[in-house]
Design a protein around this motif. Structure first.
Motif, mmCIF file in Angstrom:
data_model
loop_
_atom_site.group_PDB
_atom_site.id
_atom_site.type_symbol
_atom_site.label_atom_id
_atom_site.label_comp_id
_atom_site.label_asym_id
_atom_site.label_seq_id
_atom_site.Cartn_x
_atom_site.Cartn_y
_atom_site.Cartn_z
ATOM 1 N N ALA A 44 -2.960 6.106 2.851
ATOM 2 C CA ALA A 44 -3.836 5.076 3.417
ATOM 3 C C ALA A 44 -4.542 4.296 2.302
ATOM 4 C CB ALA A 44 -4.863 5.713 4.347
ATOM 5 N N LEU A 45 -4.939 4.972 1.233
ATOM 6 C CA LEU A 45 -5.542 4.284 0.088
ATOM 7 C C LEU A 45 -4.526 3.364 -0.586
ATOM 8 C CD1 LEU A 45 -7.681 7.097 -1.634
ATOM 9 C CD2 LEU A 45 -8.487 5.246 -0.155
ATOM 10 N N ALA A 46 -3.272 3.804 -0.652
ATOM 11 C CA ALA A 46 -2.221 2.946 -1.214
ATOM 12 C C ALA A 46 -2.100 1.667 -0.396
ATOM 13 C CB ALA A 46 -0.890 3.692 -1.236
ATOM 14 N N GLY A 47 -2.139 1.800 0.924
ATOM 15 C CA GLY A 47 -2.086 0.623 1.782
ATOM 16 C C GLY A 47 -3.281 -0.288 1.575
ATOM 17 N N ALA A 48 -4.456 0.305 1.394
ATOM 18 C CA ALA A 48 -5.661 -0.495 1.155
ATOM 19 C C ALA A 48 -5.575 -1.246 -0.171
ATOM 20 C CB ALA A 48 -6.894 0.402 1.186
ATOM 21 N N LEU A 49 -4.932 -0.646 -1.155
ATOM 22 C CA LEU A 49 -4.721 -1.338 -2.436
ATOM 23 C C LEU A 49 -3.769 -2.514 -2.274
ATOM 24 C CD1 LEU A 49 -4.481 1.731 -4.826
ATOM 25 C CD2 LEU A 49 -6.089 -0.164 -5.096
ATOM 26 N N LEU A 50 -2.767 -2.368 -1.430
ATOM 27 C CA LEU A 50 -1.883 -3.501 -1.142
ATOM 28 C C LEU A 50 -2.665 -4.627 -0.477
ATOM 29 C CD1 LEU A 50 1.306 -1.649 0.173
ATOM 30 C CD2 LEU A 50 1.131 -2.984 -1.929
ATOM 31 N N GLU A 51 -3.554 -4.278 0.414
ATOM 32 C CA GLU A 51 -4.352 -5.275 1.129
ATOM 33 C C GLU A 51 -5.360 -5.950 0.210
ATOM 34 O OE1 GLU A 51 -5.647 -7.512 4.380
ATOM 35 O OE2 GLU A 51 -3.918 -6.176 4.225
ATOM 36 N N ARG A 52 -5.983 -5.187 -0.664
ATOM 37 C CA ARG A 52 -7.124 -5.664 -1.449
ATOM 38 C C ARG A 52 -6.717 -6.550 -2.615
ATOM 39 N NH1 ARG A 52 -12.473 -6.316 -0.845
ATOM 40 N NH2 ARG A 52 -12.380 -4.500 0.544
ATOM 41 N N LEU A 53 -5.505 -6.357 -3.155
ATOM 42 C CA LEU A 53 -5.117 -7.053 -4.385
ATOM 43 C C LEU A 53 -3.852 -7.895 -4.182
ATOM 44 C CD1 LEU A 53 -5.815 -4.120 -6.850
ATOM 45 C CD2 LEU A 53 -7.033 -6.302 -6.780
ATOM 46 N N PRO A 54 -3.973 -9.016 -3.453
ATOM 47 C CA PRO A 54 -2.781 -9.831 -3.167
ATOM 48 C C PRO A 54 -2.111 -10.388 -4.413
ATOM 49 C CG PRO A 54 -4.805 -10.985 -2.540
ATOM 50 C CD PRO A 54 -5.187 -9.570 -2.836
ATOM 51 N N ARG A 55 -2.875 -10.683 -5.462
ATOM 52 C CA ARG A 55 -2.280 -11.232 -6.687
ATOM 53 C C ARG A 55 -1.262 -10.264 -7.271
ATOM 54 N NH1 ARG A 55 -3.072 -10.403 -11.926
ATOM 55 N NH2 ARG A 55 -4.889 -9.080 -11.542
ATOM 56 N N LEU A 56 -1.599 -8.989 -7.275
ATOM 57 C CA LEU A 56 -0.673 -7.981 -7.778
ATOM 58 C C LEU A 56 0.399 -7.650 -6.743
ATOM 59 C CD1 LEU A 56 -3.162 -5.589 -9.614
ATOM 60 C CD2 LEU A 56 -1.691 -7.344 -10.612
ATOM 61 N N ARG A 57 0.003 -7.576 -5.486
ATOM 62 C CA ARG A 57 0.951 -7.261 -4.415
ATOM 63 C C ARG A 57 2.135 -8.230 -4.422
ATOM 64 N NH1 ARG A 57 -2.114 -8.314 0.151
ATOM 65 N NH2 ARG A 57 -1.240 -10.402 0.336
ATOM 66 N N GLN A 58 1.849 -9.494 -4.629
ATOM 67 C CA GLN A 58 2.896 -10.511 -4.569
ATOM 68 C C GLN A 58 3.894 -10.406 -5.720
ATOM 69 O OE1 GLN A 58 0.719 -14.231 -4.281
ATOM 70 N NE2 GLN A 58 -0.390 -13.492 -2.484
ATOM 71 N N GLN A 59 3.559 -9.618 -6.735
ATOM 72 C CA GLN A 59 4.442 -9.493 -7.896
ATOM 73 C C GLN A 59 5.278 -8.215 -7.907
ATOM 74 O OE1 GLN A 59 2.552 -10.675 -11.784
ATOM 75 N NE2 GLN A 59 0.689 -10.665 -10.543
ATOM 76 N N ILE A 60 5.044 -7.315 -6.966
ATOM 77 C CA ILE A 60 5.740 -6.037 -7.035
ATOM 78 C C ILE A 60 7.237 -6.211 -6.806
ATOM 79 C CG2 ILE A 60 3.716 -4.716 -6.300
ATOM 80 C CD1 ILE A 60 5.039 -4.388 -3.576
ATOM 81 N N ASP A 61 8.012 -5.395 -7.463
ATOM 82 C CA ASP A 61 9.445 -5.322 -7.211
ATOM 83 C C ASP A 61 9.619 -4.662 -5.842
ATOM 84 O OD1 ASP A 61 12.138 -4.566 -7.083
ATOM 85 O OD2 ASP A 61 12.269 -4.192 -9.234
ATOM 86 N N LEU A 62 10.324 -5.309 -4.937
ATOM 87 C CA LEU A 62 10.445 -4.775 -3.590
ATOM 88 C C LEU A 62 11.186 -3.442 -3.541
ATOM 89 C CD1 LEU A 62 11.097 -7.991 -1.479
ATOM 90 C CD2 LEU A 62 8.932 -6.868 -2.045
ATOM 91 N N GLN A 63 11.924 -3.125 -4.583
ATOM 92 C CA GLN A 63 12.543 -1.807 -4.638
ATOM 93 C C GLN A 63 11.484 -0.712 -4.768
ATOM 94 O OE1 GLN A 63 15.600 -1.719 -7.641
ATOM 95 N NE2 GLN A 63 16.897 -3.152 -6.546
ATOM 96 N N CYS A 64 10.327 -1.065 -5.332
ATOM 97 C CA CYS A 64 9.222 -0.102 -5.379
ATOM 98 C C CYS A 64 8.758 0.232 -3.974
ATOM 99 C CB CYS A 64 8.057 -0.662 -6.194
ATOM 100 S SG CYS A 64 8.400 -0.870 -7.949
ATOM 101 N N LEU A 65 8.591 -0.782 -3.151
ATOM 102 C CA LEU A 65 8.189 -0.551 -1.759
ATOM 103 C C LEU A 65 9.210 0.336 -1.052
ATOM 104 C CD1 LEU A 65 6.419 -1.097 0.715
ATOM 105 C CD2 LEU A 65 7.638 -3.267 1.022
ATOM 106 N N GLU A 66 10.459 0.095 -1.296
ATOM 107 C CA GLU A 66 11.507 0.904 -0.688
ATOM 108 C C GLU A 66 11.388 2.363 -1.122
ATOM 109 O OE1 GLU A 66 16.294 0.340 0.173
ATOM 110 O OE2 GLU A 66 15.319 -0.827 -1.405
ATOM 111 N N LYS A 108 -12.494 -0.757 -2.435
ATOM 112 C CA LYS A 108 -13.282 -1.919 -2.869
ATOM 113 C C LYS A 108 -14.068 -1.595 -4.134
ATOM 114 C CE LYS A 108 -16.876 -5.136 -1.339
ATOM 115 N NZ LYS A 108 -17.804 -5.507 -0.223
ATOM 116 N N ASP A 109 -14.710 -0.432 -4.160
ATOM 117 C CA ASP A 109 -15.489 -0.026 -5.328
ATOM 118 C C ASP A 109 -14.580 0.228 -6.531
ATOM 119 O OD1 ASP A 109 -17.724 -0.192 -3.742
ATOM 120 O OD2 ASP A 109 -17.903 1.973 -3.417
ATOM 121 N N PHE A 110 -13.411 0.803 -6.273
ATOM 122 C CA PHE A 110 -12.456 1.059 -7.363
ATOM 123 C C PHE A 110 -12.019 -0.257 -8.007
ATOM 124 C CE2 PHE A 110 -8.019 1.193 -8.730
ATOM 125 C CZ PHE A 110 -8.035 2.230 -9.640
ATOM 126 N N VAL A 111 -11.688 -1.230 -7.195
ATOM 127 C CA VAL A 111 -11.253 -2.532 -7.712
ATOM 128 C C VAL A 111 -12.365 -3.188 -8.518
ATOM 129 C CG1 VAL A 111 -10.579 -4.877 -7.019
ATOM 130 C CG2 VAL A 111 -9.518 -2.895 -5.917
#
Length: 233
Positions: free
Chosen positions: A78-100, A47-50
């Motif tokens: 775990a911090l990577a997961g928290a970044l996915l949770e905290r920033l939905p605007r960016l999360r929704q744009q990721i290439d799903l191959q990155c998640l893979e 949260k503070d980082f964002v």
């Protein structure tokens, strides 16, 4: 640079916390370092980082999560997961191959679920349905057991959020494909996904249990039938 910033904050809070969490590695199923930092504290770190970096770009966001997933500790994932949770605007744009690719480095249920649990909503999955269907189908057939678990866990929030038949069909297909496995990483994930399906597809879940009683993991049968009967986990 961003990874180093987050890691320094994590390590500083670990020093303040003192004694390491006994048994953490065994519990989480990982051989990586586990810092004695509570989940709530990790959430505050992100949260503070964002707040410090309101202009974080999609490119930097993807690079940061990938770097954290290659880190030496459970907590970096775990911090990577928290970044996915905290920033939905960016999360929704990721290439799903990155998640893979990020899933290549996870070890144990704790790391897998940090990336996959409750981040991607039903609306997000349906908005990019063809991409998600292809990804989740690939993951279910992957040699990496953590990716096979991810093919189930990534659907848990989506099927809870939305009763869309496309989500249900894919969930049952992945469950059916993996129902013969007996590793706890898979059996507990099957149970979890079946229980989430009850919200919108109660009768179908009950019928599926009856039709596949001999093949499904016992824990999945027991826990899902309990929820059907009592409404409780």
């Amino acid at each position: 640079m961003y990874h180093a910033e987050l890691l320094a904050e994590l390590q500083a809070r670990a020093v303040q916390a003192g004694t390491a969490w006994e048994g953490a590695q065994h519990y989480l199923g990982t051989s990586k370092v586990c810092y004695p930092v509570r989940t709530s504290e990790k959430g505050r770190i992100v949260k503070d980082f964002v707040a410090r970096h309101p202009g974080l770009t999609l490119e930097a966001y993807i690079e940061l999560i990938g770097s954290l997933c290659r880190g030496h500790s459970f907590d970096e994932i775990a911090l990577a997961g928290a970044l996915l949770e905290r920033l939905p605007r960016l999360r929704q744009q990721i290439d799903l191959q990155c998640l893979e690719r990020w899933l290549d480095t996870v070890e144990g249920w704790g790391e897998t679920d940090s990336l996959c649990m409750s981040h991607f909503t039903g609306r997000e999955v349906l908005a990019r349905w063809d991409e998600w269907r292809a990804l989740l189908t690939r993951l279910a057939g992957d040699d990496n057991i953590h990716k096979r678990r991810a093919s189930l866990v990534l659907l848990t929030k989506a099927v809870r959020d939305a009763g869309d038949l496309r989500l249900a069909e894919l969930a049952f297909a992945n469950i059916h494909r993996l129902k013969g496995e007996r590793h706890i990483l898979i059996t507990k994930a099957i149970s979890w996904l079946l229980r989430e399906l009850i919200k919108h597809h109660r009768e179908r879940v009950a019928a599926y249990l009856d039709a596949n009683e001999a093949a499904l993991p016992r824990v999945a049968l027991r826990e899902t039938r309990k929820k059907l009967l009592t409404g409780k986990k």
